[in-house]
Write a protein that holds these residues in place. Sequence first.
Motif, PDB file in Angstrom:
ATOM      1  N   ARG A   1       0.844  -1.181   0.000  1.00  0.00           N
ATOM      2  CA  ARG A   1       0.000   0.000   0.000  1.00  0.00           C
ATOM      3  C   ARG A   1       0.889   1.245   0.000  1.00  0.00           C
ATOM      4  O   ARG A   1       2.084   1.185   0.342  1.00  0.00           O
ATOM      5  CB  ARG A   1      -0.930  -0.017   1.204  1.00  0.00           C
ATOM      6  CG  ARG A   1      -2.152  -0.948   0.941  1.00  0.00           C
ATOM      7  CD  ARG A   1      -3.097  -0.977   2.120  1.00  0.00           C
ATOM      8  NE  ARG A   1      -2.420  -1.547   3.265  1.00  0.00           N
ATOM      9  CZ  ARG A   1      -2.522  -1.078   4.506  1.00  0.00           C
ATOM     10  NH1 ARG A   1      -3.291  -0.032   4.771  1.00  0.00           N
ATOM     11  NH2 ARG A   1      -1.869  -1.654   5.496  1.00  0.00           N
ATOM     12  N   GLY A   2       0.319   2.349  -0.374  1.00  0.00           N
ATOM     13  CA  GLY A   2       1.086   3.583  -0.514  1.00  0.00           C
ATOM     14  C   GLY A   2       1.911   3.927   0.707  1.00  0.00           C
ATOM     15  O   GLY A   2       3.072   4.323   0.600  1.00  0.00           O
ATOM     16  N   GLU A   3       1.322   3.754   1.872  1.00  0.00           N
ATOM     17  CA  GLU A   3       2.045   4.146   3.082  1.00  0.00           C
ATOM     18  C   GLU A   3       3.162   3.157   3.408  1.00  0.00           C
ATOM     19  O   GLU A   3       4.099   3.496   4.131  1.00  0.00           O
ATOM     20  CB  GLU A   3       1.087   4.321   4.269  1.00  0.00           C
ATOM     21  CG  GLU A   3       0.195   3.156   4.585  1.00  0.00           C
ATOM     22  CD  GLU A   3      -1.098   3.138   3.758  1.00  0.00           C
ATOM     23  OE1 GLU A   3      -1.119   3.708   2.645  1.00  0.00           O
ATOM     24  OE2 GLU A   3      -2.079   2.537   4.223  1.00  0.00           O
ATOM     25  N   GLU A   4       3.077   1.941   2.882  1.00  0.00           N
ATOM     26  CA  GLU A   4       4.166   0.981   3.080  1.00  0.00           C
ATOM     27  C   GLU A   4       5.300   1.214   2.088  1.00  0.00           C
ATOM     28  O   GLU A   4       6.470   0.995   2.389  1.00  0.00           O
ATOM     29  CB  GLU A   4       3.651  -0.457   2.864  1.00  0.00           C
ATOM     30  CG  GLU A   4       2.629  -0.908   3.890  1.00  0.00           C
ATOM     31  CD  GLU A   4       1.870  -2.171   3.443  1.00  0.00           C
ATOM     32  OE1 GLU A   4       1.395  -2.898   4.320  1.00  0.00           O
ATOM     33  OE2 GLU A   4       1.740  -2.416   2.222  1.00  0.00           O
ATOM     34  N   ASN A   5       4.915   1.636   0.896  1.00  0.00           N
ATOM     35  CA  ASN A   5       5.885   1.681  -0.198  1.00  0.00           C
ATOM     36  C   ASN A   5       6.748   2.948  -0.208  1.00  0.00           C
ATOM     37  O   ASN A   5       7.952   2.892  -0.483  1.00  0.00           O
ATOM     38  CB  ASN A   5       5.159   1.574  -1.529  1.00  0.00           C
ATOM     39  CG  ASN A   5       6.101   1.681  -2.701  1.00  0.00           C
ATOM     40  OD1 ASN A   5       6.906   0.803  -2.954  1.00  0.00           O
ATOM     41  ND2 ASN A   5       6.025   2.812  -3.414  1.00  0.00           N
ATOM     42  N   ALA A   6       6.108   4.094   0.067  1.00  0.00           N
ATOM     43  CA  ALA A   6       6.836   5.362  -0.090  1.00  0.00           C
ATOM     44  C   ALA A   6       7.864   5.524   1.026  1.00  0.00           C
ATOM     45  O   ALA A   6       7.511   5.552   2.209  1.00  0.00           O
ATOM     46  CB  ALA A   6       5.849   6.521  -0.096  1.00  0.00           C
ATOM     47  N   ASP A   7       9.106   5.641   0.653  1.00  0.00           N
ATOM     48  CA  ASP A   7      10.186   5.763   1.636  1.00  0.00           C
ATOM     49  C   ASP A   7      10.157   7.171   2.233  1.00  0.00           C
ATOM     50  O   ASP A   7      10.307   8.168   1.514  1.00  0.00           O
ATOM     51  CB  ASP A   7      11.528   5.492   0.945  1.00  0.00           C
ATOM     52  CG  ASP A   7      11.516   4.172   0.171  1.00  0.00           C
ATOM     53  OD1 ASP A   7      11.168   3.129   0.758  1.00  0.00           O
ATOM     54  OD2 ASP A   7      11.843   4.191  -1.037  1.00  0.00           O
ATOM     55  N   GLU A   8       9.993   7.247   3.553  1.00  0.00           N
ATOM     56  CA  GLU A   8       9.930   8.555   4.206  1.00  0.00           C
ATOM     57  C   GLU A   8      11.298   9.245   4.173  1.00  0.00           C
ATOM     58  O   GLU A   8      12.345   8.595   4.137  1.00  0.00           O
ATOM     59  CB  GLU A   8       9.438   8.403   5.645  1.00  0.00           C
ATOM     60  CG  GLU A   8       7.955   8.008   5.692  1.00  0.00           C
ATOM     61  CD  GLU A   8       7.424   7.960   7.119  1.00  0.00           C
ATOM     62  OE1 GLU A   8       6.500   8.729   7.429  1.00  0.00           O
ATOM     63  OE2 GLU A   8       7.940   7.146   7.911  1.00  0.00           O
ATOM     64  N   ILE A   9      11.244  10.560   4.206  1.00  0.00           N
ATOM     65  CA  ILE A   9      12.474  11.348   4.059  1.00  0.00           C
ATOM     66  C   ILE A   9      12.691  12.173   5.320  1.00  0.00           C
ATOM     67  O   ILE A   9      11.759  12.797   5.833  1.00  0.00           O
ATOM     68  CB  ILE A   9      12.374  12.314   2.856  1.00  0.00           C
ATOM     69  CG1 ILE A   9      11.813  11.591   1.609  1.00  0.00           C
ATOM     70  CG2 ILE A   9      13.738  12.935   2.550  1.00  0.00           C
ATOM     71  CD1 ILE A   9      11.509  12.510   0.432  1.00  0.00           C
ATOM     72  N   THR A  10      13.933  12.184   5.801  1.00  0.00           N
ATOM     73  CA  THR A  10      14.302  13.091   6.897  1.00  0.00           C
ATOM     74  C   THR A  10      15.627  13.747   6.532  1.00  0.00           C
ATOM     75  O   THR A  10      16.326  13.299   5.623  1.00  0.00           O
ATOM     76  CB  THR A  10      14.468  12.337   8.232  1.00  0.00           C
ATOM     77  OG1 THR A  10      15.381  11.250   8.012  1.00  0.00           O
ATOM     78  CG2 THR A  10      13.143  11.794   8.739  1.00  0.00           C
ATOM     79  N   MET A  11      15.944  14.823   7.223  1.00  0.00           N
ATOM     80  CA  MET A  11      17.178  15.537   6.915  1.00  0.00           C
ATOM     81  C   MET A  11      18.306  14.989   7.788  1.00  0.00           C
ATOM     82  O   MET A  11      18.191  14.984   9.026  1.00  0.00           O
ATOM     83  CB  MET A  11      16.986  17.042   7.154  1.00  0.00           C
ATOM     84  CG  MET A  11      18.030  17.898   6.487  1.00  0.00           C
ATOM     85  SD  MET A  11      18.046  17.723   4.646  1.00  0.00           S
ATOM     86  CE  MET A  11      19.577  18.583   4.271  1.00  0.00           C
ATOM     87  N   GLY A  12      19.342  14.527   7.157  1.00  0.00           N
ATOM     88  CA  GLY A  12      20.491  14.025   7.900  1.00  0.00           C
ATOM     89  C   GLY A  12      21.646  14.997   7.815  1.00  0.00           C
ATOM     90  O   GLY A  12      21.552  16.038   7.157  1.00  0.00           O
ATOM     91  N   PRO A  13      22.733  14.679   8.443  1.00  0.00           N
ATOM     92  CA  PRO A  13      23.878  15.599   8.469  1.00  0.00           C
ATOM     93  C   PRO A  13      24.458  15.852   7.070  1.00  0.00           C
ATOM     94  O   PRO A  13      24.987  16.932   6.797  1.00  0.00           O
ATOM     95  CB  PRO A  13      24.886  14.875   9.360  1.00  0.00           C
ATOM     96  CG  PRO A  13      24.440  13.450   9.440  1.00  0.00           C
ATOM     97  CD  PRO A  13      22.972  13.441   9.201  1.00  0.00           C
TER      98      PRO A  13
END
Lengths: 366, 366, 366, 366
Positions: C258-270
């Motif tokens: 499902r969409g929420e399983e597939n889309a890789d979440e993004i965060t800001m790293g160093p």
Amino acid sequence: MSMNSFGHLFRVTTWGESHGPALGAVVDGCPPNIALDAEMLQTWLDVRKPGQNKFTTQRQEADHVEILSGVFDGRTTGTPIQLMIANTDQRSKDYGDIAAKFRPGHADITYYQKYGNRDYRGGGRSSARETAARVAAGGVARAALKALLPDLKITGYMVQMGPHEIDRAGMDMAQITENPFWTPDATAAQTWEKYLADLRKSGSSVGAIVEVTASGVPAGLGAPVYAKLDTDVAAAMMSINAVKAVEIGAGMAAATLRGEENADEITMGPNGPEFSSNHAGGILGGISTGQDVVCRFAVKPTSSILTPRKTITKSGENTEIITKGRHDPCVGIRAVPVGEAMMACVLLDHFLLHRGQIGENQGHIG
Amino acid sequence: MSMNSFGHLFRVTTWGESHGPALGAVVDGCPPNIALDAEMLQTWLDVRKPGQNKFTTQRQEADHVEILSGVFDGRTTGTPIQLMIANTDQRSKDYGDIAAKFRPGHADITYYQKYGNRDYRGGGRSSARETAARVAAGGVARAALKALLPDLKITGYMVQMGPHEIDRAGMDMAQITENPFWTPDATAAQTWEKYLADLRKSGSSVGAIVEVTASGVPAGLGAPVYAKLDTDVAAAMMSINAVKAVEIGAGMAAATLRGEENADEITMGPNGPEFSSNHAGGILGGISTGQDVVCRFAVKPTSSILTPRKTITKSGENTEIITKGRHDPCVGIRAVPVGEAMMACVLLDHFLLHRGQIGENQGHIG
Amino acid sequence: MSMNSFGHLFRVTTWGESHGPALGAVVDGCPPNIALDAEMLQTWLDVRKPGQNKFTTQRQEADHVEILSGVFDGRTTGTPIQLMIANTDQRSKDYGDIAAKFRPGHADITYYQKYGNRDYRGGGRSSARETAARVAAGGVARAALKALLPDLKITGYMVQMGPHEIDRAGMDMAQITENPFWTPDATAAQTWEKYLADLRKSGSSVGAIVEVTASGVPAGLGAPVYAKLDTDVAAAMMSINAVKAVEIGAGMAAATLRGEENADEITMGPNGPEFSSNHAGGILGGISTGQDVVCRFAVKPTSSILTPRKTITKSGENTEIITKGRHDPCVGIRAVPVGEAMMACVLLDHFLLHRGQIGENQGHIG
Amino acid sequence: MSMNSFGHLFRVTTWGESHGPALGAVVDGCPPNIALDAEMLQTWLDVRKPGQNKFTTQRQEADHVEILSGVFDGRTTGTPIQLMIANTDQRSKDYGDIAAKFRPGHADITYYQKYGNRDYRGGGRSSARETAARVAAGGVARAALKALLPDLKITGYMVQMGPHEIDRAGMDMAQITENPFWTPDATAAQTWEKYLADLRKSGSSVGAIVEVTASGVPAGLGAPVYAKLDTDVAAAMMSINAVKAVEIGAGMAAATLRGEENADEITMGPNGPEFSSNHAGGILGGISTGQDVVCRFAVKPTSSILTPRKTITKSGENTEIITKGRHDPCVGIRAVPVGEAMMACVLLDHFLLHRGQIGENQGHIG
């Protein structure tokens, strides 16, 4: 591979015929974030467009270009740029006789034999109207070159009309826009004006030679063999309708030179290598030298003339034809902006190819 | 796209340098079941190979070609044909001075600037030895054309050496193989012999014009715009080392013609359309007419001469150079079989393209 | 366009058959001044070469690669690099039955129908020996990538043999070179060893899944539509003999998400954006994200088996065939270095394309 | 080479973005004299167009296609066919949040990094609206195939939605047009209807698997190595937005098979060779067998969902996003006609390539 595309990384695919609703070009591979709008392209199209004086076809086309994709907020996006130019003046009544007969010197007969169809209202895909799409695409190339190679300058001009050559001693680039022939020789312009007016009245036509020069081309563009810069310049110019020959630098005259006359001597200048002359036309071994890139091409006379000429019909009967209609007595005139556009496309394409394979020039002198 | 390939469906990729162990070509897209062996190719290479008389370089190369793939039981398989020619005579001692200095008129300076390296023993990839691979590949094209278009005949010959043109009234094709210059004008051959002998003794060199004619080309090959048959002929010839200009049919002289002089009149003959003349060089609107395809190209004089010429070194110092070694006083001579080979490649390629898109000509006259 | 080439700016053309004198590749478009010698390439070929253990064909080939052009003084020149590998072990006696019959599952029947010829001594152009040329060319790509993208690392390994998958929890990349299957799961390697030994004895064969991962790929390679990085990875892998499927990231399993399983979440790293997962396989919208590029491909079992199989002869008679000879019971094993090589070629090609059109990434985050 | 083109002899170049004035395709290389009008293309576009039921995006687009060139008197001319589709429903208000944030799973972040610009109103060039141009171009390919290969039939359908596979025993091709999912399994359609209605209400989405089959493909299309028919099918499908995997025939499952299970046995039938099974998916050694060509591809779930997902902004701040707007809960549904269109383009292209190089199949059995 594509039959209607030109270029490698900067690739132009044109479409459209003389009597369809529109024609245009898809420009693929343009770098992103280049300032571009339809007005910038219109400037170049206005130079090429027909009906501007008595020496070009009286077909009335606004040649109004629209950008349908690839530009957002006044900048290229890096995705395909679709340029569309509507055909507005398609008076078919002029073309009646052509439906049944093949015009000598035109593509009619070969086109029909190959494809088995022909748009009798005009030249179809073979019409010089296709060059409007080239000029539009060349405008995109120029916009990108302006950003990437700001010192680069492309100048096209006529150097010969029929038997009348310009006097190179009298060349003044400022004159190019001061006469209807794009010639830098004001004296020649006067001679040509009378010569061509007479030809036009008699329903005849004549050939021409166009020269296109690019200054500010960095050294290093091109490759030693098949991707020679001169190969692509030659292909670009020869792909224009009615062109029958292309020269780089000394051109055909290179045949008459001896080695010590032809080879441009090299000395070290304040900004790098300098050359005593430019027989090479700015390209040595397929790679740009940093000198002006110089090419010339010959445009044959249009074959649309009022003198009756022998020809045949589709059914194979011998007959004669005269080609009425609205034609250029010297199509070479309108080939000037087309040659400039093709030069712009080739140089941008080779700049991108060079940047792709090499990055920056690897060898430094001094 | 590839920098070292030529052609679309029949695609030749060449490789190798003047002083590496070998050079050659991969020929991709050749139709299957074409009779082919190394001997057939050797015939063409023997025509081009150096050292055959005093008017070509004295470098001794057997130019022995091997077929490493793509042929089985004497027939092409339809898969890539690898042609390899070993380099055997690489006397490096002749080239000493070149390592430090750029030879004017040669690719040395641009090649170095772009790539940042240079094989000082010779021209590297820019050497005219690359043309041996073209001749071999052209031999494959000819073998295929023999099967597919048995009436096709390609003939190359010199029509000008330095200022000396042939007399076209005196052309006799049977003479081409009777003199060291591949010229059909026996009288010119005598003039040239003395002229070139003198030049050679003085350590100079001179340019030339080569004409290549193809008869038996069927009508319909090519396309109206970028894939014009003349575009590809022009690109093919311009991609040869030292070529500075290409003409189709009337060529540069088309500029001097009026419409009624230039357009070849058409009449119906027993076997189809006939033309009163061939200013078009067998190509109208980018598509073959069935007449002879005629092109000419100008070869500049080799820049390897004994007269001292100004140049610079890698470190940017002004100096002079003379180029000793084994060179052709008129490289145009050896360009004749190369031009033939390129014509063969272009015609086969366009035949296959035509068959792919069109099948057989769709329009019939009469 | 060329039938035997792969890549755009970095373009590999391979040639040669299983039973010809040699095979190889021309590598065009390699950047200049890259450190390269035959020994560096031999390292990769030694990984692929046959006869190294009982789980690969016993054909004895040194797979000794020679560089015939494009390298001077230990560095690439920027011109075509010809790589040649002689065929040395061509025992034709093993192949007798094949001449008359088409082996099911092999290219024999389609190859013959298309080309009308077939090298009955082996698979001709369809032989997996062609992959030796890919590995050699991939070695060139790796050498260039080492200079241009020093953080890039390509790792191939087997993740499934027949029905036996690895346990991803037990993956240890250091194990890859410690077993004959290039698998990172030491436990699986033991299971597979017994499984494949039994299969081999029974004259059977089995398929496999290979995974190839590239870390250190910069964000920005690829394009949104036809020049998607995943399009070229898919084409590269599918062009390998016996490959029947290609997956990027989640692959076929993406269908079950499902969409929420597939889309890789993004965060800001160093060091820029980071992703919580990698279902995308390092490619979003055709363009690399900076995460690992992950692809998998399925290799079918070799069709050379000892069980009699129904087939027909050239003359159309029904018959049976068993394929004796020296074959791989699991060709997937030797596909591992081939997959790595193709990944290297694609990534270098896209790096050069990106540099050509874009220069450096135009958008900066943070 | 071109970033936005697909195909070799039959070459499609698409252009346009989700929120520009129009999008379309230039189709180059189509054979001449093929019956074609806009209505024929509209039929295919109507199948793909959005807003047809509650399971596809509610964006209202007429997807009205115009032919601007290349067709005269109802027949293709052999010159480029420009297909244009105006964008009419571009409600930008829905897209507000997207301007500042990158949607996980979408091309936003990579597109921005590469190109440094982004049309925040929609997916720009990455939008699935691009596939309308493919369907139009595929319609041209189908028209040509109808004339050249009248027995050829292309059928696409869904075989899996999320975890729910169809029951192949219950396949009935007549059912495909009887449900909103293009599935041949009527029972599955019922299950899916409830499943997807629930998903849609919850603002989620799901992936799918589409299968495309072509029957009536003649044996002989393709080539043994890089121009394998399966290579081009794989590239074609992988180039579609959201596709993450492509299978030919047995696909990934080929890994689990033994040689005797996988190799399709051959017997002689009344009309030529017959195969006992089709694990090969109609392609052996890159060349069509005459069996059905069978491919499957996995479409990931759209990443436009109502569940909040972690992401970052252009300035690098961590945030969350939900994607409102008009989206497909299962984009796989609308991928069905797109897959069919790509198959049509690949098959026509390979038919023309085959005709170009080979003419007609050279080997005859029986």
